[in-house]
Structure formats: C-alpha cells, structure tokens
Design a protein around this motif. Structure first.
Motif, PDB file in Angstrom:
ATOM      1  N   MET A   1      56.273 -13.970  59.585  1.00  0.00           N
ATOM      2  CA  MET A   1      56.670 -12.629  59.990  1.00  0.00           C
ATOM      3  C   MET A   1      57.475 -11.962  58.890  1.00  0.00           C
ATOM      4  N   ASN A   2      57.224 -10.693  58.677  1.00  0.00           N
ATOM      5  CA  ASN A   2      57.775  -9.988  57.527  1.00  0.00           C
ATOM      6  C   ASN A   2      58.855  -9.013  57.969  1.00  0.00           C
ATOM      7  N   LEU A   3      60.050  -9.190  57.445  1.00  0.00           N
ATOM      8  CA  LEU A   3      61.147  -8.263  57.711  1.00  0.00           C
ATOM      9  C   LEU A   3      61.611  -7.594  56.426  1.00  0.00           C
ATOM     10  N   VAL A  10      74.685  -9.847  61.259  1.00  0.00           N
ATOM     11  CA  VAL A  10      74.791 -11.060  62.075  1.00  0.00           C
ATOM     12  C   VAL A  10      76.263 -11.429  62.201  1.00  0.00           C
ATOM     13  N   THR A  11      76.807 -11.381  63.404  1.00  0.00           N
ATOM     14  CA  THR A  11      78.192 -11.806  63.584  1.00  0.00           C
ATOM     15  C   THR A  11      78.240 -13.328  63.644  1.00  0.00           C
ATOM     16  N   GLY A  12      79.239 -13.900  62.983  1.00  0.00           N
ATOM     17  CA  GLY A  12      79.346 -15.354  62.931  1.00  0.00           C
ATOM     18  C   GLY A  12      78.154 -15.989  62.247  1.00  0.00           C
ATOM     19  N   GLY A  13      77.603 -15.318  61.258  1.00  0.00           N
ATOM     20  CA  GLY A  13      76.347 -15.766  60.647  1.00  0.00           C
ATOM     21  C   GLY A  13      76.483 -16.818  59.568  1.00  0.00           C
ATOM     22  N   GLY A  14      77.671 -17.367  59.360  1.00  0.00           N
ATOM     23  CA  GLY A  14      77.855 -18.312  58.271  1.00  0.00           C
ATOM     24  C   GLY A  14      77.877 -19.765  58.676  1.00  0.00           C
ATOM     25  N   ARG A  15      77.833 -20.047  59.963  1.00  0.00           N
ATOM     26  CA  ARG A  15      77.890 -21.442  60.411  1.00  0.00           C
ATOM     27  C   ARG A  15      77.200 -21.591  61.758  1.00  0.00           C
ATOM     28  N   GLY A  16      76.862 -22.840  62.088  1.00  0.00           N
ATOM     29  CA  GLY A  16      76.272 -23.148  63.383  1.00  0.00           C
ATOM     30  C   GLY A  16      74.983 -22.390  63.636  1.00  0.00           C
ATOM     31  N   ILE A  17      74.823 -21.905  64.871  1.00  0.00           N
ATOM     32  CA  ILE A  17      73.633 -21.136  65.220  1.00  0.00           C
ATOM     33  C   ILE A  17      73.494 -19.924  64.313  1.00  0.00           C
ATOM     34  N   GLY A  18      74.606 -19.269  64.029  1.00  0.00           N
ATOM     35  CA  GLY A  18      74.559 -18.092  63.174  1.00  0.00           C
ATOM     36  C   GLY A  18      74.004 -18.387  61.803  1.00  0.00           C
ATOM     37  N   ARG A  19      74.330 -19.543  61.264  1.00  0.00           N
ATOM     38  CA  ARG A  19      73.814 -19.931  59.958  1.00  0.00           C
ATOM     39  C   ARG A  19      72.292 -20.066  60.005  1.00  0.00           C
ATOM     40  N   GLY A  20      71.783 -20.705  61.056  1.00  0.00           N
ATOM     41  CA  GLY A  20      70.343 -20.833  61.208  1.00  0.00           C
ATOM     42  C   GLY A  20      69.664 -19.482  61.315  1.00  0.00           C
ATOM     43  N   ILE A  21      70.304 -18.536  62.004  1.00  0.00           N
ATOM     44  CA  ILE A  21      69.757 -17.178  62.134  1.00  0.00           C
ATOM     45  C   ILE A  21      69.744 -16.484  60.782  1.00  0.00           C
ATOM     46  N   THR A  22      70.854 -16.550  60.068  1.00  0.00           N
ATOM     47  CA  THR A  22      70.946 -15.907  58.753  1.00  0.00           C
ATOM     48  C   THR A  22      69.884 -16.426  57.810  1.00  0.00           C
ATOM     49  N   GLU A  23      69.733 -17.737  57.747  1.00  0.00           N
ATOM     50  CA  GLU A  23      68.777 -18.326  56.817  1.00  0.00           C
ATOM     51  C   GLU A  23      67.345 -17.922  57.155  1.00  0.00           C
ATOM     52  N   LYS A  24      67.011 -17.859  58.431  1.00  0.00           N
ATOM     53  CA  LYS A  24      65.657 -17.476  58.828  1.00  0.00           C
ATOM     54  C   LYS A  24      65.397 -15.991  58.564  1.00  0.00           C
ATOM     55  N   LEU A  25      66.394 -15.139  58.777  1.00  0.00           N
ATOM     56  CA  LEU A  25      66.241 -13.727  58.465  1.00  0.00           C
ATOM     57  C   LEU A  25      66.024 -13.517  56.973  1.00  0.00           C
ATOM     58  N   LEU A  26      66.795 -14.211  56.156  1.00  0.00           N
ATOM     59  CA  LEU A  26      66.625 -14.109  54.706  1.00  0.00           C
ATOM     60  C   LEU A  26      65.231 -14.575  54.283  1.00  0.00           C
ATOM     61  N   ALA A  27      64.779 -15.683  54.873  1.00  0.00           N
ATOM     62  CA  ALA A  27      63.460 -16.212  54.528  1.00  0.00           C
ATOM     63  C   ALA A  27      62.344 -15.238  54.906  1.00  0.00           C
ATOM     64  N   ALA A  48      71.586 -12.113  46.401  1.00  0.00           N
ATOM     65  CA  ALA A  48      71.676 -10.654  46.310  1.00  0.00           C
ATOM     66  C   ALA A  48      71.329  -9.969  47.621  1.00  0.00           C
ATOM     67  N   ASN A  49      70.637 -10.661  48.508  1.00  0.00           N
ATOM     68  CA  ASN A  49      70.254 -10.091  49.795  1.00  0.00           C
ATOM     69  C   ASN A  49      71.236 -10.424  50.909  1.00  0.00           C
ATOM     70  N   LEU A  50      72.380 -11.011  50.534  1.00  0.00           N
ATOM     71  CA  LEU A  50      73.367 -11.458  51.514  1.00  0.00           C
ATOM     72  C   LEU A  50      74.740 -10.952  51.128  1.00  0.00           C
ATOM     73  N   ALA A  51      75.458 -10.414  52.130  1.00  0.00           N
ATOM     74  CA  ALA A  51      76.820  -9.942  51.900  1.00  0.00           C
ATOM     75  C   ALA A  51      77.690 -10.366  53.073  1.00  0.00           C
ATOM     76  N   GLU A 216      67.985 -23.625  63.514  1.00  0.00           N
ATOM     77  CA  GLU A 216      66.758 -22.981  63.044  1.00  0.00           C
ATOM     78  C   GLU A 216      65.828 -22.607  64.201  1.00  0.00           C
ATOM     79  N   ASP A 217      65.900 -23.350  65.311  1.00  0.00           N
ATOM     80  CA  ASP A 217      65.089 -23.007  66.473  1.00  0.00           C
ATOM     81  C   ASP A 217      65.457 -21.617  66.998  1.00  0.00           C
ATOM     82  N   ILE A 218      66.738 -21.315  66.986  1.00  0.00           N
ATOM     83  CA  ILE A 218      67.197 -20.002  67.434  1.00  0.00           C
ATOM     84  C   ILE A 218      66.865 -18.956  66.373  1.00  0.00           C
ATOM     85  N   GLY A 219      67.018 -19.321  65.105  1.00  0.00           N
ATOM     86  CA  GLY A 219      66.694 -18.389  64.032  1.00  0.00           C
ATOM     87  C   GLY A 219      65.247 -17.946  64.058  1.00  0.00           C
TER      88      GLY A 219
END
Length: 252
Positions: A1-3, A10-27, A48-51, A216-219
């Motif tokens: 899927m292309n975003l 993403v709030t709390g996107g640096g660890r736990g479930i949030g980390r999995g979400i962030t990584e999948k969005l970036l991918a 460069a795509n992450l702040a 990653e399942d949630i991401g």
C-alpha cells in the motif's frame, strides 16, 4: 500500500505499538511526525521523513503545539494516529477523582482535541484519515481497570461520532482495538508473575492463532486504514487480538 506524499502524526510513535505504527507508515512512503515527551532514539534519528515534537498530552496546549509542528515541518497532516495512552490498575475503593481525570485527559481528551487541531490542515489537503488506538478492554474488562476500560470504550464511541461528523469533509475515522501486544511493559508484567513460564503458556492458550501480537501487526492495520483501499471504511472498531475475544472460555 502506497502512502507517498502523505503526512502522518503519531502520538507516542517512538516505542511499543507506536513504534510499530511509525515504522510501517515510513515503509509505506509516508512522512511521520512523532509527538511524545521522549526524544527519538538513535535508530530513528536521521531519517529525513521522520521528525519529533516534544508533547505532553496532559497539557491543554499540546494539540495546538503538535498541529503547529506538523504545519511547520511537513506543511500539514493527512493522517492522525492517536496512539499514546496509559493504564493503571486500581480498585474503585482506592480511586479518587484526580486519578480518573488524569486517565480521561490523556486517553480521551487529548485525541479528540488533537483531531480538532488538525482538522483545518486535513480539510485544506482534501481530506484525511484518523485512526484511534482503543483496546479490547473497551469491549471487555480485566480486574481493577475501571478507568482504563472506561477511557477505551470512550475512544471507541467518539471514533464513531467523528466518522459521522467528518465524513462530509472526506475525513474517515476508525479505531483499532488491540489485544495482547508484545512490548517491554507486557513482557515485564509476565515476568513479574509467580510462575512466568506457566503464565506465558496460559496466555498463549487464549489465542487461537498460537501467538501474541507484535507492534507491527497494529502498524500493518493502520497503513491499510489510511490507504486508498480503505476509502469506504469509516466508523469501525477493528479488533486485532489473534482471536482472543472470539474464543469462548472453557473450565478445562
């Protein structure tokens, strides 16, 4: 899927479930603004795509500050993932109004008013997608979780309400209700049991798929809900729990 060309907050996107979400969005090609109190770790820095924007969601000013950062860094947001939240275990006998209010401020007030703060950006950019992270505890309950269950049931409720109100703007709103997701905190909880090996065995037995979840399942589900393939999906609570809530308990 292309975003590609999409910007996600993403709030709390640096660890736990949030980390999995962030990584999948970036991918998937999105640019991501992580809003949380802690800075990004070394593995995430330099993309460069992450702040990152420092944000304490218990503060009324936080939603406006996050929205301003999204505008300044990436030109606005198309996607909001309300992931950040917390939990405590406390009986009703021991709970006071301040405990209850603290839970509702972070788990319910912040997501609603962050969505409000980002609405002008989403409208200007032609629509968007909001994904709220609820919980299977918004459907069922564990002992001493009255405040947490109440907050997550509220997340599910305002998800449906926002879907109804914002559909005319091309903004979809859905929620994900995760079950047991592996993390440092959940692993520590298992390790703190009297017999960790038995506790883990019993936990796995609750899941028809034979395993517990990964961030990653949630991401993956977040990416799907934010992509064009989910354009007709809004107002839904999607349970991702390996079949745990579908399985009827037996006394043997």
């Amino acid at each position: 899927m292309n975003l590609a060309n999409k910007v996600a907050v993403v709030t709390g996107g640096g660890r736990g479930i949030g980390r999995g979400i962030t990584e999948k969005l970036l991918a998937a090609g999105a640019r991501v603004l992580v809003a949380q109190r802690q800075p990004l770790d070394e593995c995430l820095k330099g993309n460069a795509n992450l702040a990152w924007v420092e944000a304490d969601l218990s503060r009324k000013e936080a939603p406006g500050e996050i929205a301003q950062a999204a505008q300044e860094v990436f030109g606005g947001a198309d996607i909001l993932v309300n992931n950040a939240g917390f939990m405590f275990e406390q009986s009703l006998d021991d709970m006071c109004e301040e405990d209850w209010d603290r839970m509702m401020v972070v788990n319910m007030r912040a997501p609603v008013f962050l969505a409000k703060a980002l609405l002008p950006q989403m409208r200007r950019r032609g629509g968007g997608s909001i994904v709220n992270i609820g919980s299977i505890e918004g459907i069922g309950a564990n002992p001493w979780h009255a405040a947490y269950c109440g907050s997550k049931a509220g997340v599910h409720g305002f998800t449906r309400a926002l879907a109804v109100d914002l559909g005319r703007d091309g903004i979809r709103c859905n929620a994900i209700a995760p079950g047991w997701i592996n993390s440092d905190l959940s692993n520590a909880y298992i390790d703190a049991q009297a017999n960790p090996a038995r506790a883990r065995q019993d936990l796995l037995a609750l899941h028809p798929v034979g395993r517990t979840g990964e961030p990653e399942d949630i991401g993956d589900a977040v990416v799907f809900l934010c992509a064009d393939g989910a354009a007709f999906i809004t107002g839904q609570i999607i349970v991702i729990d390996g079949g745990r809530t579908a399985k009827l308990p037996l006394p043997f």
